[in-house]
Write a protein that holds these residues in place. Sequence first.
Motif, short mmCIF file in Angstrom:
data_model
loop_
_atom_site.label_atom_id
_atom_site.label_comp_id
_atom_site.label_asym_id
_atom_site.label_seq_id
_atom_site.Cartn_x
_atom_site.Cartn_y
_atom_site.Cartn_z
N ALA A 257 12.08 1.24 -8.70
CA ALA A 257 13.12 2.20 -9.07
C ALA A 257 12.62 3.60 -8.75
N LEU A 258 13.50 4.42 -8.25
CA LEU A 258 13.16 5.82 -8.03
C LEU A 258 13.07 6.54 -9.36
N THR A 259 12.09 7.40 -9.48
CA THR A 259 12.03 8.29 -10.64
C THR A 259 13.01 9.44 -10.38
N ASP A 260 13.22 10.27 -11.38
CA ASP A 260 14.09 11.44 -11.17
C ASP A 260 13.55 12.30 -10.03
N GLU A 261 12.23 12.50 -10.01
CA GLU A 261 11.62 13.30 -8.94
C GLU A 261 11.80 12.62 -7.58
N GLY A 262 11.67 11.29 -7.55
CA GLY A 262 11.88 10.55 -6.31
C GLY A 262 13.30 10.65 -5.81
N LEU A 263 14.25 10.58 -6.73
CA LEU A 263 15.66 10.70 -6.37
C LEU A 263 15.96 12.09 -5.80
N GLU A 264 15.40 13.12 -6.41
CA GLU A 264 15.58 14.49 -5.89
C GLU A 264 15.00 14.60 -4.49
N LEU A 265 13.85 14.00 -4.27
CA LEU A 265 13.22 14.04 -2.95
C LEU A 265 14.07 13.33 -1.90
N VAL A 266 14.61 12.16 -2.26
CA VAL A 266 15.47 11.41 -1.34
C VAL A 266 16.74 12.21 -1.02
N ASP A 267 17.33 12.81 -2.04
CA ASP A 267 18.55 13.62 -1.81
C ASP A 267 18.26 14.80 -0.87
N ALA A 268 17.14 15.47 -1.09
CA ALA A 268 16.79 16.61 -0.23
C ALA A 268 16.52 16.14 1.20
N ALA A 269 15.82 15.02 1.34
CA ALA A 269 15.53 14.49 2.67
C ALA A 269 16.82 14.08 3.38
N ASP A 270 17.74 13.49 2.65
CA ASP A 270 19.01 13.08 3.24
C ASP A 270 19.80 14.28 3.74
N ARG A 271 19.84 15.34 2.94
CA ARG A 271 20.55 16.56 3.36
C ARG A 271 19.90 17.14 4.62
N THR A 272 18.57 17.20 4.63
CA THR A 272 17.86 17.74 5.79
C THR A 272 18.11 16.90 7.03
N LYS B 180 0.83 -1.21 0.00
CA LYS B 180 0.00 0.00 0.00
C LYS B 180 0.86 1.26 0.00
N GLY B 181 1.94 1.22 0.75
CA GLY B 181 2.85 2.37 0.78
C GLY B 181 3.50 2.60 -0.58
N VAL B 182 3.90 1.54 -1.23
CA VAL B 182 4.50 1.66 -2.56
C VAL B 182 3.46 2.18 -3.55
N ASP B 183 2.22 1.72 -3.42
CA ASP B 183 1.15 2.24 -4.29
C ASP B 183 1.05 3.76 -4.17
N ARG B 184 1.13 4.26 -2.93
CA ARG B 184 1.05 5.71 -2.71
C ARG B 184 2.27 6.43 -3.31
N LEU B 185 3.44 5.85 -3.14
CA LEU B 185 4.65 6.46 -3.72
C LEU B 185 4.58 6.48 -5.24
N GLU B 186 4.00 5.43 -5.80
CA GLU B 186 3.86 5.36 -7.25
C GLU B 186 2.87 6.42 -7.74
N LYS B 187 1.79 6.63 -7.03
CA LYS B 187 0.81 7.65 -7.40
C LYS B 187 1.41 9.05 -7.34
N GLN B 188 2.35 9.25 -6.43
CA GLN B 188 3.02 10.55 -6.32
C GLN B 188 4.05 10.75 -7.43
N GLY B 189 4.38 9.66 -8.12
CA GLY B 189 5.37 9.75 -9.20
C GLY B 189 6.80 9.63 -8.71
N TRP B 190 6.99 9.07 -7.51
CA TRP B 190 8.33 8.98 -6.94
C TRP B 190 9.01 7.65 -7.20
N VAL B 191 8.23 6.59 -7.46
CA VAL B 191 8.79 5.28 -7.78
C VAL B 191 8.01 4.66 -8.94
N VAL B 192 8.65 3.70 -9.60
CA VAL B 192 7.97 2.91 -10.63
C VAL B 192 8.30 1.44 -10.37
#
Length: 100
Positions: free
Chosen positions: A43-58, A17-29
């Motif tokens: 796999a992370l999408t480009d947008e998902g990868l940007e989100l992960v990078d930003a979260a990691d920095r924060t 269910k969590g992956v379904d939500r991430l997929e709907k957001q366009g963050w994973v495929v």
Amino acid sequence: MADLAAEFAIGIGATSKGVDRLEKQGWVVRQRNPADRRSSLLALTDEGLELVDAADRTFTGRLAELIGETLGGSRLSTVARALSELRSVLERDQIGTPTG
């Protein structure tokens, strides 16, 4: 899904269910697993990868602020080793691992 569920110690249904939500957001495929047709790979999408990078920095910056002032130098290394050992024991003994 089973690998993610085990890594996060949550049920497979909750993981799916969590992956379904991430997929709907366009963050994973989901991608076909060439080694096992019964499963899929994520796999992370480009947008998902940007989100992960930003979260990691924060996360890294905030953690450094919180811990750096309290545990400097060798004390931080000691705490890190202790937490690593604790995690190893919990994983070995399957403490916190869901049963369903």
